[in-house]
Design a protein around this motif. Structure first.
Motif, PDB file in Angstrom:
ATOM      1  N   SER A  30      21.083  -3.497   8.964  1.00  0.00           N
ATOM      2  CA  SER A  30      20.712  -2.380   7.996  1.00  0.00           C
ATOM      3  C   SER A  30      21.524  -3.229   6.763  1.00  0.00           C
ATOM      4  CB  SER A  30      21.443  -1.231   8.287  1.00  0.00           C
ATOM      5  OG  SER A  30      20.858  -0.514   9.447  1.00  0.00           O
ATOM      6  N   PRO A  31      20.804  -2.906   5.294  1.00  0.00           N
ATOM      7  CA  PRO A  31      21.324  -3.411   4.332  1.00  0.00           C
ATOM      8  C   PRO A  31      22.637  -2.520   3.802  1.00  0.00           C
ATOM      9  CG  PRO A  31      19.399  -2.111   3.833  1.00  0.00           C
ATOM     10  CD  PRO A  31      19.578  -2.134   5.375  1.00  0.00           C
ATOM     11  N   PHE A  32      23.312  -3.244   2.944  1.00  0.00           N
ATOM     12  CA  PHE A  32      24.367  -2.529   2.521  1.00  0.00           C
ATOM     13  C   PHE A  32      23.683  -1.450   1.470  1.00  0.00           C
ATOM     14  CE2 PHE A  32      27.537  -1.548  -0.797  1.00  0.00           C
ATOM     15  CZ  PHE A  32      28.664  -1.390  -0.183  1.00  0.00           C
ATOM     16  N   ALA A  33      22.655  -1.894   0.687  1.00  0.00           N
ATOM     17  CA  ALA A  33      22.130  -1.091  -0.277  1.00  0.00           C
ATOM     18  C   ALA A  33      20.765  -1.449  -0.682  1.00  0.00           C
ATOM     19  CB  ALA A  33      22.909  -1.253  -1.752  1.00  0.00           C
ATOM     20  N   MET A  34      19.866  -0.436  -1.021  1.00  0.00           N
ATOM     21  CA  MET A  34      18.676  -0.894  -1.595  1.00  0.00           C
ATOM     22  C   MET A  34      18.285  -0.235  -2.918  1.00  0.00           C
ATOM     23  SD  MET A  34      16.185  -0.897   1.722  1.00  0.00           S
ATOM     24  CE  MET A  34      14.877  -1.609   0.718  1.00  0.00           C
ATOM     25  N   GLY A  35      17.498  -0.939  -3.720  1.00  0.00           N
ATOM     26  CA  GLY A  35      17.256  -0.449  -4.999  1.00  0.00           C
ATOM     27  C   GLY A  35      15.915  -0.634  -5.657  1.00  0.00           C
ATOM     28  N   TRP A  36      15.526  -0.023  -6.684  1.00  0.00           N
ATOM     29  CA  TRP A  36      14.311   0.034  -7.370  1.00  0.00           C
ATOM     30  C   TRP A  36      14.651  -0.505  -8.877  1.00  0.00           C
ATOM     31  CZ3 TRP A  36       9.699   0.248  -5.347  1.00  0.00           C
ATOM     32  CH2 TRP A  36       9.342   0.975  -4.293  1.00  0.00           C
ATOM     33  N   PHE A  37      13.954  -1.568  -9.330  1.00  0.00           N
ATOM     34  CA  PHE A  37      13.957  -1.951 -10.552  1.00  0.00           C
ATOM     35  C   PHE A  37      12.670  -1.930 -11.231  1.00  0.00           C
ATOM     36  CE2 PHE A  37      17.547  -3.646  -8.609  1.00  0.00           C
ATOM     37  CZ  PHE A  37      18.558  -3.644  -9.581  1.00  0.00           C
ATOM     38  N   ARG A  38      12.494  -2.045 -12.574  1.00  0.00           N
ATOM     39  CA  ARG A  38      11.143  -2.096 -13.273  1.00  0.00           C
ATOM     40  C   ARG A  38      11.179  -3.029 -14.445  1.00  0.00           C
ATOM     41  NH1 ARG A  38      10.800   3.946 -15.489  1.00  0.00           N
ATOM     42  NH2 ARG A  38      12.409   3.866 -17.357  1.00  0.00           N
ATOM     43  N   GLN A  39      10.107  -3.592 -14.647  1.00  0.00           N
ATOM     44  CA  GLN A  39       9.901  -4.415 -15.847  1.00  0.00           C
ATOM     45  C   GLN A  39       8.368  -4.063 -16.395  1.00  0.00           C
ATOM     46  OE1 GLN A  39      10.239  -8.667 -14.742  1.00  0.00           O
ATOM     47  NE2 GLN A  39      10.737  -9.068 -17.033  1.00  0.00           N
ATOM     48  N   ALA A  40       8.671  -4.087 -17.781  1.00  0.00           N
ATOM     49  CA  ALA A  40       7.400  -3.601 -18.595  1.00  0.00           C
ATOM     50  C   ALA A  40       7.217  -5.028 -19.480  1.00  0.00           C
ATOM     51  CB  ALA A  40       7.867  -2.493 -19.522  1.00  0.00           C
ATOM     52  N   GLU A  44      13.084  -6.674 -20.768  1.00  0.00           N
ATOM     53  CA  GLU A  44      13.720  -7.441 -19.462  1.00  0.00           C
ATOM     54  C   GLU A  44      14.036  -6.262 -18.330  1.00  0.00           C
ATOM     55  OE1 GLU A  44      15.473 -10.683 -21.455  1.00  0.00           O
ATOM     56  OE2 GLU A  44      15.997 -10.047 -19.485  1.00  0.00           O
ATOM     57  N   ARG A  45      13.855  -6.920 -17.044  1.00  0.00           N
ATOM     58  CA  ARG A  45      13.992  -6.017 -15.973  1.00  0.00           C
ATOM     59  C   ARG A  45      14.963  -4.996 -15.900  1.00  0.00           C
ATOM     60  NH1 ARG A  45      12.489  -8.808 -10.172  1.00  0.00           N
ATOM     61  NH2 ARG A  45      10.683  -9.521 -11.604  1.00  0.00           N
ATOM     62  N   THR A  91       5.919   3.320 -17.648  1.00  0.00           N
ATOM     63  CA  THR A  91       4.821   1.988 -17.233  1.00  0.00           C
ATOM     64  C   THR A  91       5.449   0.913 -17.074  1.00  0.00           C
ATOM     65  OG1 THR A  91       3.030   3.507 -18.180  1.00  0.00           O
ATOM     66  CG2 THR A  91       2.758   1.004 -18.117  1.00  0.00           C
ATOM     67  N   ALA A  92       5.346   0.311 -15.964  1.00  0.00           N
ATOM     68  CA  ALA A  92       6.112  -1.013 -15.667  1.00  0.00           C
ATOM     69  C   ALA A  92       5.624  -1.342 -14.306  1.00  0.00           C
ATOM     70  CB  ALA A  92       7.598  -0.618 -15.706  1.00  0.00           C
ATOM     71  N   ALA A  93       6.067  -2.795 -14.162  1.00  0.00           N
ATOM     72  CA  ALA A  93       5.822  -3.247 -12.620  1.00  0.00           C
ATOM     73  C   ALA A  93       7.135  -2.822 -11.981  1.00  0.00           C
ATOM     74  CB  ALA A  93       5.858  -4.633 -12.474  1.00  0.00           C
ATOM     75  N   TYR A  94       7.038  -2.101 -10.896  1.00  0.00           N
ATOM     76  CA  TYR A  94       8.273  -1.672 -10.136  1.00  0.00           C
ATOM     77  C   TYR A  94       8.721  -2.469  -8.810  1.00  0.00           C
ATOM     78  CZ  TYR A  94       8.610   2.707 -12.921  1.00  0.00           C
ATOM     79  OH  TYR A  94       8.658   3.463 -13.929  1.00  0.00           O
ATOM     80  N   TYR A  95       9.868  -3.062  -8.617  1.00  0.00           N
ATOM     81  CA  TYR A  95      10.297  -3.975  -7.623  1.00  0.00           C
ATOM     82  C   TYR A  95      11.422  -3.270  -6.747  1.00  0.00           C
ATOM     83  CZ  TYR A  95       8.116  -7.483 -10.767  1.00  0.00           C
ATOM     84  OH  TYR A  95       7.299  -8.173 -11.483  1.00  0.00           O
ATOM     85  N   THR A 109      23.301  -4.445 -11.240  1.00  0.00           N
ATOM     86  CA  THR A 109      23.161  -6.086 -11.309  1.00  0.00           C
ATOM     87  C   THR A 109      22.170  -6.690 -10.732  1.00  0.00           C
ATOM     88  OG1 THR A 109      25.595  -5.659 -11.615  1.00  0.00           O
ATOM     89  CG2 THR A 109      24.708  -7.596 -11.010  1.00  0.00           C
ATOM     90  N   ILE A 110      21.285  -7.261 -11.143  1.00  0.00           N
ATOM     91  CA  ILE A 110      20.091  -7.766 -10.521  1.00  0.00           C
ATOM     92  C   ILE A 110      20.408  -9.019  -9.728  1.00  0.00           C
ATOM     93  CG2 ILE A 110      18.056  -9.088 -10.815  1.00  0.00           C
ATOM     94  CD1 ILE A 110      17.632  -7.583 -13.573  1.00  0.00           C
ATOM     95  N   GLY A 111      21.319  -9.485 -10.057  1.00  0.00           N
ATOM     96  CA  GLY A 111      21.719 -10.875  -8.972  1.00  0.00           C
ATOM     97  C   GLY A 111      22.708 -10.384  -7.850  1.00  0.00           C
TER      98      GLY A 111
END
Length: 126
Positions: A30-40, A44-45, A91-95, A109-111
């Motif tokens: 299992s991962p330590f964490a998962m997240g959602w990010f978005r970029q219009a 910046e993301r 409105t954005a691309a969601y990752y 933190t993206i990195g």
């Protein structure tokens, strides 16, 4: 080895709801964490939400707090983002992203994330 597959994006009107899904495969633990990010476009993301896998502790950006809900289904190894009261500024691309290990920092933190999906487009019209 790890692949993230997203679904659920689309075109909706302001005030509508969408649920994004992110299914993980090829993982041995299992991962330590998962997240959602978005970029219009032209921006910046940015961090949207994250969930600590072990105890389901959640974190949200101020812009979505109270409207979006992040959750997980361990049996399906899937993460969800329930988006309510959508606004044009959403409105954005969601990752979706997965962090395998503990990181000495913040969930925004993206990195700090090791794996990323291809993104799914969410468009909210006025």
């Amino acid at each position: 080895q790890v692949q993230l597959v997203e679904s659920g994006g689309g075109l909706v009107q302001a005030g509508a709801s969408l649920r994004l899904s992110c299914a993980a495969s090829g993982r041995t633990v299992s991962p330590f964490a998962m997240g959602w990010f978005r970029q219009a476009p032209g921006k910046e993301r940015e961090f949207v939400a994250a969930i600590r896998w072990s105890d389901r502790t959640t974190y949200y950006s101020d812009s979505v707090k109270g409207r979006f809900t992040i959750s997980r289904d361990n049996a399906k190894n899937t993460m969800y983002l329930q988006m309510n009261s959508l606004k044009p500024e959403d409105t954005a691309a969601y990752y979706c992203a997965a962090r395998r290990r503990y990181y000495s920092g913040t969930y925004s933190t993206i990195g700090s994330y090791d794996y990323w999906g291809q993104g799914t487009q969410v468009t909210v019209s006025s």
